[in-house]
Design a protein around this motif. Sequence first.
Motif, PDB file in Angstrom:
ATOM      1  N   CYS A  52       0.856  -1.182   0.000  1.00 20.86           N
ATOM      2  CA  CYS A  52       0.000   0.000   0.000  1.00 20.86           C
ATOM      3  C   CYS A  52       0.896   1.237   0.000  1.00 20.86           C
ATOM      4  CB  CYS A  52      -0.946  -0.007   1.200  1.00 20.86           C
ATOM      5  SG  CYS A  52      -0.157  -0.030   2.822  1.00 20.86           S
ATOM      6  N   HIS A  53       0.355   2.337  -0.521  1.00 23.14           N
ATOM      7  CA  HIS A  53       1.147   3.560  -0.632  1.00 23.14           C
ATOM      8  C   HIS A  53       0.237   4.740  -0.920  1.00 23.14           C
ATOM      9  CE1 HIS A  53       4.120   6.455  -2.061  1.00 23.14           C
ATOM     10  NE2 HIS A  53       3.387   6.584  -3.147  1.00 23.14           N
ATOM     11  N   ILE A  98      -2.746   7.408   3.451  1.00 21.50           N
ATOM     12  CA  ILE A  98      -1.767   6.671   4.259  1.00 21.50           C
ATOM     13  C   ILE A  98      -0.528   7.543   4.396  1.00 21.50           C
ATOM     14  CG2 ILE A  98      -0.502   4.516   4.556  1.00 21.50           C
ATOM     15  CD1 ILE A  98      -2.411   3.296   2.429  1.00 21.50           C
ATOM     16  N   ASP A 132      -1.597   5.156  10.133  1.00 23.28           N
ATOM     17  CA  ASP A 132      -2.420   4.958   8.936  1.00 23.28           C
ATOM     18  C   ASP A 132      -2.022   3.661   8.234  1.00 23.28           C
ATOM     19  OD1 ASP A 132      -3.423   7.516   9.503  1.00 23.28           O
ATOM     20  OD2 ASP A 132      -2.086   8.479   8.051  1.00 23.28           O
ATOM     21  N   ALA A 133      -0.719   3.467   8.074  1.00 24.06           N
ATOM     22  CA  ALA A 133      -0.233   2.234   7.442  1.00 24.06           C
ATOM     23  C   ALA A 133      -0.638   1.023   8.276  1.00 24.06           C
ATOM     24  CB  ALA A 133       1.281   2.291   7.263  1.00 24.06           C
ATOM     25  N   ASP A 134      -0.518   1.147   9.586  1.00 23.09           N
ATOM     26  CA  ASP A 134      -0.914   0.054  10.476  1.00 23.09           C
ATOM     27  C   ASP A 134      -2.393  -0.274  10.304  1.00 23.09           C
ATOM     28  OD1 ASP A 134      -0.322  -1.762  12.763  1.00 23.09           O
ATOM     29  OD2 ASP A 134      -1.787  -0.467  13.776  1.00 23.09           O
ATOM     30  N   PHE A 137       4.055  -1.815   3.233  1.00 22.52           N
ATOM     31  CA  PHE A 137       3.805  -0.406   2.946  1.00 22.52           C
ATOM     32  C   PHE A 137       5.036   0.175   2.269  1.00 22.52           C
ATOM     33  CE2 PHE A 137       4.591   3.963   4.490  1.00 22.52           C
ATOM     34  CZ  PHE A 137       3.542   4.598   3.853  1.00 22.52           C
ATOM     35  N   GLY A 164       6.727   3.652   1.623  1.00 17.65           N
ATOM     36  CA  GLY A 164       6.664   5.051   2.039  1.00 17.65           C
ATOM     37  C   GLY A 164       7.587   5.911   1.205  1.00 17.65           C
ATOM     38  N   SER A 208       5.833  10.220   3.045  1.00 17.77           N
ATOM     39  CA  SER A 208       5.464   9.952   4.440  1.00 17.77           C
ATOM     40  C   SER A 208       6.677   9.599   5.294  1.00 17.77           C
ATOM     41  CB  SER A 208       4.431   8.830   4.517  1.00 17.77           C
ATOM     42  OG  SER A 208       4.938   7.655   3.939  1.00 17.77           O
TER      43      SER A 208
END
Length: 88
Positions: free
Chosen positions: A32-33, A37, A42-44, A55, A57, A60
Amino acid sequence: MDDRDLLGAGREPVLAIAAAGRSVRNDVLVLCHGGPIAMPEDADFILRRCDIEGFYGASSMERLPTETAIKAQVQDFTKLRLPQGRSR
């Protein structure tokens, strides 16, 4: 819509993308990206709700923390006052 709503709404597209990739290859890695997020929590939130591998990043992990640090530093400097009796 608050941040949690945006993150929750992002779950279905992430799952659909993961399913599409895995329908082509069973060894695909889904990350996810971006979008809402932006913070570790948010990633969690997404990682706990989606069957994905991680994730990715970018801003971020470099731009956003830098902005936070710079803002805090500037705020600390703006709190400084000259000692009483000095008014140059």
